[in-house]
Design an enzyme around this catalytic site. Sequence first.
Site, PDB file in Angstrom:
ATOM      1  N   CYS A  54      61.005 103.873 125.004  1.00  0.00           N
ATOM      2  CA  CYS A  54      60.961 103.341 125.999  1.00  0.00           C
ATOM      3  C   CYS A  54      61.701 102.272 125.553  1.00  0.00           C
ATOM      4  O   CYS A  54      62.522 101.498 126.277  1.00  0.00           O
ATOM      5  CB  CYS A  54      59.671 103.099 125.507  1.00  0.00           C
ATOM      6  SG  CYS A  54      58.384 103.792 126.409  1.00  0.00           S
ATOM      7  N   CYS A  87      55.589 106.794 130.069  1.00  0.00           N
ATOM      8  CA  CYS A  87      54.718 105.342 128.881  1.00  0.00           C
ATOM      9  C   CYS A  87      54.236 104.546 130.064  1.00  0.00           C
ATOM     10  O   CYS A  87      55.004 104.275 131.263  1.00  0.00           O
ATOM     11  CB  CYS A  87      55.793 105.684 128.254  1.00  0.00           C
ATOM     12  SG  CYS A  87      55.810 106.800 126.414  1.00  0.00           S
ATOM     13  N   GLU A  91      56.128 101.839 129.781  1.00  0.00           N
ATOM     14  CA  GLU A  91      57.187 100.902 129.678  1.00  0.00           C
ATOM     15  C   GLU A  91      58.308 101.275 130.664  1.00  0.00           C
ATOM     16  O   GLU A  91      58.920 100.832 131.583  1.00  0.00           O
ATOM     17  CB  GLU A  91      57.955 100.539 128.196  1.00  0.00           C
ATOM     18  CG  GLU A  91      57.227 100.235 127.399  1.00  0.00           C
ATOM     19  CD  GLU A  91      55.969 101.040 126.397  1.00  0.00           C
ATOM     20  OE1 GLU A  91      55.774 102.210 126.602  1.00  0.00           O
ATOM     21  OE2 GLU A  91      56.090 100.918 125.392  1.00  0.00           O
ATOM     22  N   GLU A 151      49.120 110.075 131.793  1.00  0.00           N
ATOM     23  CA  GLU A 151      49.562 111.672 130.565  1.00  0.00           C
ATOM     24  C   GLU A 151      49.212 112.644 132.357  1.00  0.00           C
ATOM     25  O   GLU A 151      48.799 112.223 133.125  1.00  0.00           O
ATOM     26  CB  GLU A 151      48.191 111.478 130.230  1.00  0.00           C
ATOM     27  CG  GLU A 151      48.517 110.118 129.083  1.00  0.00           C
ATOM     28  CD  GLU A 151      48.293 110.377 128.134  1.00  0.00           C
ATOM     29  OE1 GLU A 151      46.154 111.054 127.610  1.00  0.00           O
ATOM     30  OE2 GLU A 151      47.894 109.098 126.849  1.00  0.00           O
ATOM     31  N   CYS A 179      57.903 103.003 121.919  1.00  0.00           N
ATOM     32  CA  CYS A 179      58.292 104.582 121.253  1.00  0.00           C
ATOM     33  C   CYS A 179      60.341 104.697 121.438  1.00  0.00           C
ATOM     34  O   CYS A 179      60.691 103.490 121.981  1.00  0.00           O
ATOM     35  CB  CYS A 179      57.393 105.831 122.081  1.00  0.00           C
ATOM     36  SG  CYS A 179      58.866 106.241 123.537  1.00  0.00           S
TER      37      CYS A 179
HETATM   38  N1  THU Z   1      52.757 105.633 124.879  1.00  0.00           N
HETATM   39  C1  THU Z   1      53.580 104.254 125.560  1.00  0.00           C
HETATM   40  O1  THU Z   1      53.009 104.130 126.897  1.00  0.00           O
HETATM   41  N2  THU Z   1      54.029 103.684 125.208  1.00  0.00           N
HETATM   42  C2  THU Z   1      55.343 103.992 123.975  1.00  0.00           C
HETATM   43  O2  THU Z   1      55.508 103.561 124.003  1.00  0.00           O
HETATM   44  C3  THU Z   1      54.241 104.664 123.009  1.00  0.00           C
HETATM   45  C4  THU Z   1      53.406 105.703 123.826  1.00  0.00           C
HETATM   46  C5  THU Z   1      51.303 106.350 125.126  1.00  0.00           C
HETATM   47  C6  THU Z   1      51.723 107.619 125.893  1.00  0.00           C
HETATM   48  C7  THU Z   1      50.854 107.870 125.861  1.00  0.00           C
HETATM   49  O3  THU Z   1      50.565 108.241 126.434  1.00  0.00           O
HETATM   50  C8  THU Z   1      49.337 107.446 124.195  1.00  0.00           C
HETATM   51  O4  THU Z   1      50.571 106.334 124.912  1.00  0.00           O
HETATM   52  C9  THU Z   1      49.538 108.214 123.432  1.00  0.00           C
HETATM   53  O5  THU Z   1      50.855 108.148 122.711  1.00  0.00           O
END
Ligand code: THU
Length: 150
Positions: free
Chosen positions: A92, A56, A58, A47, A89
Site C-alpha cells: 500500500c 487492502c 488503501e 478479503e 503495508c
Molecule cells: N490490510 C489493509 O487493508 N491495509 C493495510 O495496509 C494492512 C492490511 C488488511 C488486509 C487484510 O484484509 C487485513 O488487513 C489483515 O491483514
Amino acid sequence: MRSIDWDALLGVAIDAMKRAYCPYSGFPVGAAGLADDGRIVSGCNVENAGYGVTLCAECGMVSDLIRSGGGALVAVVAVNGDAVPVSPCGRCRQLIVEHGGPSCLVLMPGGVTAMSDVLPGAFGPHDLDSVGATPAPASSATKEGNDGDL
Ligand code: THU
C-alpha cells in the site's frame, strides 16, 4: 501549505472501516485520502477465500481516487477496527507514493509522516524512465499531468 482536516479524514476512514469485508482475518480496515482538489476518497479491505487475492483498504481508496477523477493524494489515513490509525503495508505504501508522491502526508500510528519517510527510496516512474523502459505514467502526484487524461 494546505491545512489538513485530519478529523474529517478519520471520520470517513472509520465509516469505510465499518463496511470492510474481512471474514477471514476479522481485521477491518478503512482508508481515507484527501485529493489535491479537495475531494475525499475512501476504501475498505475486501478479503477473498483465496487469501492472496485480498484487497487492502488503501487499494480501494486509490481505485476511488482514479474512478472519481484522478489527481494526487495529499493526505491519507487508514484505521483498524478500533478506529485507531494503522500503518499501511508495504504494497500500500507503493500505491500511495505512486498517487501521492513523496510529499503526501500519512497519519501513522506515531503521527503525521511524509511519504518520503514512510517509503524512503521508493521505486517509481523515474526508475522506468532511467532505462528508457517507458512510457512511464507522469502522474498528478509528480505534478506532470495525469496519464489517464482523455
Ligand atoms: N490490510 C489493509 O487493508 N491495509 C493495510 O495496509 C494492512 C492490511 C488488511 C488486509 C487484510 O484484509 C487485513 O488487513 C489483515 O491483514
